[in-house]
Write an enzyme that holds these catalytic residues in place. Structure first.
Site, PDB file in Angstrom:
ATOM      1  N   VAL A 171       0.298  -0.900   0.068  1.00  7.17           N
ATOM      2  CA  VAL A 171       0.288  -0.480  -0.066  1.00  7.17           C
ATOM      3  C   VAL A 171       0.744   1.039   0.094  1.00  7.17           C
ATOM      4  O   VAL A 171       0.630   2.432  -0.797  1.00  7.17           O
ATOM      5  CB  VAL A 171      -1.214  -0.230   1.295  1.00  7.17           C
ATOM      6  N   ASP A 172       1.844   0.982   0.548  1.00  5.59           N
ATOM      7  CA  ASP A 172       3.147   2.331   0.210  1.00  5.59           C
ATOM      8  C   ASP A 172       3.277   2.673  -0.411  1.00  5.59           C
ATOM      9  O   ASP A 172       3.430   3.624  -0.882  1.00  5.59           O
ATOM     10  CB  ASP A 172       3.832   1.552   1.841  1.00  5.59           C
TER      11      ASP A 172
END
Length: 400
Positions: A171-172
């Site tokens: 997600v980062d």
């Protein structure tokens, strides 16, 4: 596009990864960090102190790779004078892009909101990455929390095991890539319109945007159980799985009936050539039995023999490469970037997603990550401040 100037109030990973991609283009990236906080031992980005200590107290291993080739300045944006200095930097450095992943609820307090900064430069491209976007200004978030919230952990792991997070911080990295892309698009639009833009990146939304092979299927007849954790096997394409061999594991992926036909034509796997397995749906119906039957064969032979048979059949396959061996893979080692620690140690880095002209020019070697506040004086001199003025700002804690 000519090199741009990026000023980024950044910490952790998602935004530092986004701005690293601008470094790969040869753009100037200046990371802004907070000045020391009374009573707190660490200074600036908390990620500076994660991992093994590499260079001084403030450059540990986890911090290094996403911050190569950047400059670093520390400003106290809680003070009006610090906010005025930030505006001065934007004007004098002709900053093209301002980025932040500070909690949105703090933007106005720190003087970094879009409405405030675009008054300094009307064509400024402003980008924020946050847990759930500007509509949820008080919600903090890190990658594993977003994986939990957005269903990733529910679909990762073995069917009979607990929910698990993915290995890489997906997600980062997805949010960082999205910020990079949206900023590039905004700059292209600016070339046509002369106007800047506000870009709002929600980590949660970008995470869910990747669930194309999950969410729509719920409305097209797939029960939730069909989409849940399934270990190493693919939920729809059969057989796609990791199979034990005589000396380890091998992963293979059969993605079509034509590949299956080639697979069972190999003498080693000919016993699996049954009418019920000729279609993917047939294989899916009896997938548990099929996986066991394939592994009963692969367990009797070493991985290299299985790999040779699969290669002859044109079946995608791979051994499970230990992470410590990934840098030695030929396609990695030939394209890997590099840096050198201040004490002279060579550090291998992941290759860029796509090689750039700038990386070719510098032969893939990037300057080491900056120390905390390493470029504060240099940058302030560049924008016209005298040594006595800089000393005064330091004494009063406006910069560090």
């Amino acid at each position: 596009m000519k090199p741009q100037v990026v000023l980024s109030l950044e910490q952790a990973l998602t935004l530092t990864y986004a701005t690293l991609r601008f470094v790969h283009l040869g753009w100037r990236v200046i990371r802004v960090e907070q000045t020391p906080v009374s009573g707190r031992k660490s200074k600036g980005d908390p990620n500076r102190y994660i991992g093994r200590q590499v260079a001084g107290e403030d450059r540990h291993s986890y911090f290094v790779a996403p911050n190569l080739g950047k400059e670093a300045i520390a400003i106290d944006l809680k003070q009006a004078e610090g906010q005025a200095l930030l505006k001065h930097l934007i004007k004098e450095l002709q900053v093209d892009v301002f980025c932040t992943n500070t909690l949105p609820a703090r933007h106005k307090q720190l003087g970094i909101d879009y409405e405030t900064l675009c008054k300094q430069k009307e064509d400024l491209v402003w980008c924020c990455i946050s847990a759930m976007g500007l509509a949820y200004p008080d919600v903090p978030g890190y990658d594993p929390v977003m994986q939990a919230l957005c269903g990733y952990m529910d679909i990762t792991g073995h069917a009979d095991g607990p929910p698990l997070q993915c290995g890489p911080p997906l997600v980062d990295l997805k949010a960082g890539d999205e910020a990079f892309i949206q900023i590039i698009l905004a700059l292209m639009e600016r070339n046509e319109t002369g106007k800047g833009k506000q870009i709002d990146i929600s980590m949660a939304q970008v995470a869910v945007s990747w669930l194309h092979t999950f969410l729509p299927m719920l409305d097209m007849g797939s029960p939730p159980s069909e989409l849940k954790r399934s270990g190493n096997e693919h939920r729809q394409f059969i057989p796609v799985n990791a199979y034990q061999t005589k000396d380890g594991f091998i992963y293979m992926a059969i993605g079509s009936d034509a590949q299956w036909s080639r697979f069972v034509k190999q003498p080693l796997f000919a016993p699996l050539d049954e009418e019920r397995f000729t279609t993917n749906e047939g294989r899916r119906k009896d997938k548990t039995e099929l996986h066991k039957s394939i592994e009963a064969i692969t367990q009797q032979h070493p991985s290299d023999k299985i790999a040779k048979v699969l290669a002859e059949a044109g079946i995608p396959h791979s051994p499970i490469t230990p992470i410590e061996n990934v840098p030695n893979l030929p396609f990695v080692s030939s394209n890997a970037l590099r840096t050198t620690t201040p004490d002279g140690r060579a550090v291998r880095l992941p290759p860029p997603a796509v090689e750039t002209d700038y990386l070719r020019q510098i032969k893939g070697t990037l300057p080491f990550a900056p120390a905390y506040g390493e470029h504060t004086d240099t940058i302030l001199k560049e924008v016209g401040l005298s040594p006595p003025e800089i000393a005064s700002l330091r004494e009063r804690g406006i910069v560090a």
